[in-house]
Design a protein around this motif. Structure first.
Motif, PDB file in Angstrom:
ATOM      1  N   GLU A 140       0.856  -1.183   0.000  1.00  0.00           N
ATOM      2  CA  GLU A 140       0.000   0.000   0.000  1.00  0.00           C
ATOM      3  C   GLU A 140       0.891   1.232   0.000  1.00  0.00           C
ATOM      4  O   GLU A 140       1.698   1.442   0.906  1.00  0.00           O
ATOM      5  N   THR A 188       2.897  -7.621   8.783  1.00  0.00           N
ATOM      6  CA  THR A 188       2.792  -6.287   8.184  1.00  0.00           C
ATOM      7  C   THR A 188       4.000  -5.456   8.583  1.00  0.00           C
ATOM      8  O   THR A 188       4.405  -5.460   9.746  1.00  0.00           O
ATOM      9  N   THR A 199       5.810  -1.503   7.937  1.00  0.00           N
ATOM     10  CA  THR A 199       5.870  -0.178   7.324  1.00  0.00           C
ATOM     11  C   THR A 199       7.330   0.187   7.155  1.00  0.00           C
ATOM     12  O   THR A 199       8.154  -0.085   8.039  1.00  0.00           O
ATOM     13  N   THR A 213       3.387   0.427   3.142  1.00  0.00           N
ATOM     14  CA  THR A 213       3.047  -0.642   4.090  1.00  0.00           C
ATOM     15  C   THR A 213       2.978  -1.919   3.272  1.00  0.00           C
ATOM     16  O   THR A 213       2.223  -1.990   2.291  1.00  0.00           O
ATOM     17  N   SER A 254       2.531  -6.143   3.314  1.00  0.00           N
ATOM     18  CA  SER A 254       1.973  -7.184   4.173  1.00  0.00           C
ATOM     19  C   SER A 254       1.731  -8.453   3.387  1.00  0.00           C
ATOM     20  O   SER A 254       1.715  -8.455   2.149  1.00  0.00           O
TER      21      SER A 254
END
Length: 299
Positions: free
Chosen positions: A130, A263, A265, A286, A288
């Protein structure tokens, strides 16, 4: 899944310096002999290929088969992630790390077509990226950020030489400017760690770059990503590290750290994320694991 009756075969004619078209035609003949109806799509560029693929999915197909390399598979994943339509692979690229992961022959299009015709599927995880603007992208093998993405940036800017040598020359140029990069990383919602790294790789599967076992412990079914981080500003150490990546033994070295997380970041100024060998977006992202997000036709 039983034998697919109708498949959509998407080809990148430029894959593997032109091997894509030849592999596709051999696969089509084999599939037709096995009683499979093949709809062939040839994209003039990535955007055109994606439009053709989206239209094919709207009309319905039993499987999407890619004749090409990891970049073409990456394009297909953006359309197939979290759907029931399985992915078939006719390897014809340079790296072929997806095919390597599933044990699909990388030099026998007929054998790869037989796997498609047999209809056996496996459900696997995908990596999900993302971007800062909320855009979501998917990958099957490894996302990379740091030294290797700087090398790819440079190689993409170069017009000469062609093929693998361009990448090698880009690597030599980046080695001459090697430096530790200021990363900010957080695992599974934990505290943000400010750390100096050479590179970081996030593996849904084990290899990238044509068989480099950058995340040797990665498992495509565990709902986790394997993270490999290296920290060394020494050119000598990095050059010595390079051959060990093909065996996966680099993870035993002092300058390498591994983490497993659901996950992550990650941010680093001026660094781009690449996944399945393709440009994804600038950091921060991010990233994951998306459990069970893809079906693949496998041996």
């Amino acid at each position: 899944m039983s034998t697919p009756r109708r498949v959509t075969l998407l080809t990148n004619p430029a894959s593997g310096q032109g091997r894509g078209s030849a592999a596709a035609q051999r696969a089509v003949v084999r599939l037709q002999r096995r009683g499979v109806d093949v709809v062939e799509l040839i994209g003039s560029d990535a955007a055109h290929a994606r439009r053709l693929l989206d239209e094919a999915l709207e009309h319905g197909t039993d499987a999407v088969v890619i004749a090409g390399g990891d970049g073409m598979i990456s394009l297909a994943l953006q359309a197939l992630a979290q759907t029931d339509v399985p992915l078939g692979i006719i390897p014809a690229g340079t790296g072929n790390d997806h095919a390597r992961e599933f044990g699909i022959s990388r030099d026998d299009p007929e054998a790869a077509a037989d796997i498609v015709a047999a209809g056996r599927t496996e459900t696997i995880d995908l990596g999900r990226i993302e971007a800062a603007d909320g855009t979501v992208m998917w990958f099957g093998t490894v996302m990379a950020a740091g030294f290797d993405s700087l090398v790819t940036d440079r190689a993409n800017r170069m017009t000469w030489p062609r093929g693998r040598m361009r990448y090698n020359m880009a690597m030599l140029a980046e080695l001459s400017q090697l430096r530790l990069l200021p990363f900010r990383v957080s695992f599974d919602g934990g505290p943000v760690d400010e750390t100096q790294l050479t590179f970081a790789a996030f593996g849904n599967t084990r290899s990238y770059g044509g068989g480099m076992l950058i995340c040797p412990g990665a498992d495509r079914h565990d709902g986790l990503l394997d993270v490999t981080m290296a920290a060394s500003a020494s050119r000598t150490k990095l050059i010595r590290l390079f051959p060990t990546v093909f065996k996966g033994t680099h993870v035993n070295r002092d300058e390498v750290k591994t983490v497993r997380a659901r996950t992550i970041t990650i941010d680093c100024p001026g660094i781009n994320a690449y996944a399945d060998g393709e440009f994804m977006c600038p950091l921060p992202v991010t990233v994951s694991a998306a459990p069970g997000a893809l079906r693949v036709l496998v041996p």
